[in-house]
Design an enzyme around this catalytic site. Structure first.
Site, mmCIF file in Angstrom:
data_model
loop_
_atom_site.group_PDB
_atom_site.id
_atom_site.type_symbol
_atom_site.label_atom_id
_atom_site.label_comp_id
_atom_site.label_asym_id
_atom_site.label_seq_id
_atom_site.Cartn_x
_atom_site.Cartn_y
_atom_site.Cartn_z
ATOM 1 N N LYS A 1 35.530 28.325 21.567
ATOM 2 C CA LYS A 1 35.184 28.863 22.892
ATOM 3 C C LYS A 1 34.818 30.340 22.767
ATOM 4 O O LYS A 1 35.038 30.954 21.711
ATOM 5 C CB LYS A 1 36.351 28.662 23.859
ATOM 6 C CG LYS A 1 37.642 29.348 23.480
ATOM 7 C CD LYS A 1 38.802 28.773 24.280
ATOM 8 C CE LYS A 1 40.135 29.229 23.776
ATOM 9 N NZ LYS A 1 40.801 30.228 24.558
ATOM 10 N N MET B 1 30.534 55.863 24.450
ATOM 11 C CA MET B 1 29.915 54.565 24.745
ATOM 12 C C MET B 1 29.166 53.989 23.534
ATOM 13 O O MET B 1 29.294 52.815 23.210
ATOM 14 C CB MET B 1 28.963 54.695 25.934
ATOM 15 C CG MET B 1 28.430 53.347 26.400
ATOM 16 S SD MET B 1 27.261 53.499 27.744
ATOM 17 C CE MET B 1 28.300 53.995 29.093
ATOM 18 N N TYR C 1 34.258 63.843 23.977
ATOM 19 C CA TYR C 1 34.668 63.971 25.384
ATOM 20 C C TYR C 1 36.136 64.367 25.481
ATOM 21 O O TYR C 1 36.974 63.885 24.716
ATOM 22 C CB TYR C 1 34.488 62.633 26.102
ATOM 23 C CG TYR C 1 33.053 62.296 26.398
ATOM 24 C CD1 TYR C 1 32.283 63.089 27.239
ATOM 25 C CD2 TYR C 1 32.481 61.148 25.847
ATOM 26 C CE1 TYR C 1 30.964 62.765 27.517
ATOM 27 C CE2 TYR C 1 31.171 60.802 26.126
ATOM 28 C CZ TYR C 1 30.414 61.616 26.965
ATOM 29 O OH TYR C 1 29.116 61.291 27.242
ATOM 30 N N ARG D 1 49.674 27.525 33.414
ATOM 31 C CA ARG D 1 48.289 28.000 33.379
ATOM 32 C C ARG D 1 47.394 26.828 33.742
ATOM 33 O O ARG D 1 46.922 26.727 34.856
ATOM 34 C CB ARG D 1 47.997 28.553 31.971
ATOM 35 C CG ARG D 1 46.797 29.423 31.893
ATOM 36 C CD ARG D 1 46.604 30.044 30.530
ATOM 37 N NE ARG D 1 46.270 29.074 29.496
ATOM 38 C CZ ARG D 1 45.731 29.387 28.321
ATOM 39 N NH1 ARG D 1 45.482 30.647 28.031
ATOM 40 N NH2 ARG D 1 45.457 28.464 27.428
#
Ligand SMILES: Cc1ncc(COP(=O)(O)O)c(C=O)c1O
Length: 365
Positions: A38, A303, A255, A135
């Protein structure tokens, strides 16, 4: 595919993956071993991964969604594919794609049985029992109340449940879930059973039943945390140095200016960032490798870029174009996950689409 020299390269070793499949088969010798592919094969490419697994002898696969199953079925027409997240619509689409739905609650069972009756065909189905995860799956009370005649239009090909704490061998919930599974599956017509995921396989034979469903261990993540990893690494992420800064006066990197540099420091910039799935939470904590040297991440992951403090390396060892290993060797998926406060599953499934992907083909068994 042509590889841009300024691009990061994700190498996926399908030979190691096939070896991991065989390793899991040796661990569960009395049981069939399926492949959980998956989320695009945990981010590594479901079609490539499943093709290599099929070559290694895997015949049954699990996906989460109908669409994942449809794509896989088109590629591997002889494989048996189960859809874990249940029955979309009335099941006609799943049937048309020759997928086997995992029925997770009485409503899904009723819908699929109605389709079988309408078509006058016994349709293969799997049924999941919730033994402690809350679940997906039939609750114990729902099974106790189930009128078995509701199952008659269907061919029950698998009864399964899922372990919540398999990576903690001493956790009593494992045994409790196994016992509940043993008891509750007796309320159903006899059918092959499946309980173990990757870590469940290493809990021993009592958890193996007829079919094991490993995912993450196939991809090299340690299914036995706290012990040596029995699996071979599958993923390597490398990226070229774009630029090297010779720091002339004390300053900071990135940053937030969180990483301070002294005069004489050298900082290398690499084109991988959190948009590529390299977790920002690893900022200032993870390490990478250049040649044989370990180098720390300097400051925050941004990023599209991250920075490395290469001050300790000889200047000739770090030039633009030199490849840095961001995931691989001692800086593997599990190590990066631990540094970023997450799990290997998340590191793998986030690996982004901007990398050039290189597959090492499976060799002979
Ligand atoms: C129902 C089910 N079975 C098997 C697996 C495979 O688990 P793992 O990747 O831990 O081996 C998963 C993955 O989350 C799952 O949801």
């Amino acid at each position: 595919m042509a590889i841009d020299p300024a691009q990061a390269v994700l190498t996926i070793d399908l030979d190691a993956l096939a070896g991991n499949y065989r390793r899991l088969r040796r661990e569960a010798p009395g049981s069939e071993v399926a492949g959980v592919v998956k989320a695009d094969g945990y981010g590594l490419g479901a079609l490539e991964v499943a093709g290599a697994l099929e070559q290694a002898g895997c015949r049954r696969f699990f996906v989460a969604h109908l669409e994942e199953g449809r794509a896989l079925g088109a590629r591997l027409p002889d494989a048996t594919i189960f859809v874990l997240n249940g029955l979309p619509g009335d099941g006609e689409e799943a049937l048309r794609a020759r997928l086997i739905p995992v029925l997770n609650h009485p409503g899904e069972l009723a819908r699929y049985a109605a389709l079988a009756r309408r078509l006058g065909q016994r349709l293969p189905a799997a049924l999941q029992i919730d033994t402690g995860m809350c679940r997906l799956g039939f609750a114990p009370a729902e099974l106790e109340l189930l009128d078995r005649s509701q199952l008659e239009p269907l061919e029950l090909v698998l009864v399964m449940s899922h372990l919540a704490v398999a990576e903690e061998p001493d956790n009593p919930l494992n045994q409790l879930q196994r016992e509940r599974f043993e008891a509750l599956r007796r309320l159903l017509p006899p059918a092959p059973a499946s309980l173990a995921n990757s870590s469940g396989i290493f809990l021993g034979q009592a958890c193996h039943f007829d079919l094991c469903r490993p995912g993450v261990a196939l991809y090299g993540v340690n299914p036995t945390p706290g012990r040596a990893n029995p699996m071979a690494p599958v993923v390597t992420l490398e990226a070229p140095v774009l630029q090297v800064h010779e720091v002339r006066a004390p300053g900071s990197v990135g940053y937030g200016a969180t990483w301070r540099t002294a005069a004489g420091a050298r900082i290398a910039t690499v084109p991988v960032g959190y948009a590529d799935g390299y977790l920002r939470a690893a900022s200032g904590a993870a390490s990478a490798r250049i040649g044989g040297w370990s180098v720390p991440l300097a400051g925050r992951v941004s990023m599209d870029l991250l920075s490395l403090d290469v001050s300790a390396l000889p200047p000739e060892a770090v030039r633009p174009g030199i490849m840095v290993t961001l995931i691989g060797g001692p800086d593997g998926v599990d190590e990066l996950a631990a540094t970023a406060g997450t799990i290997g599953y998340e590191v793998l499934t986030r690996l982004g689409s901007r990398f050039a992907r290189r597959y090492i083909p499976p060799g002979l068994p």
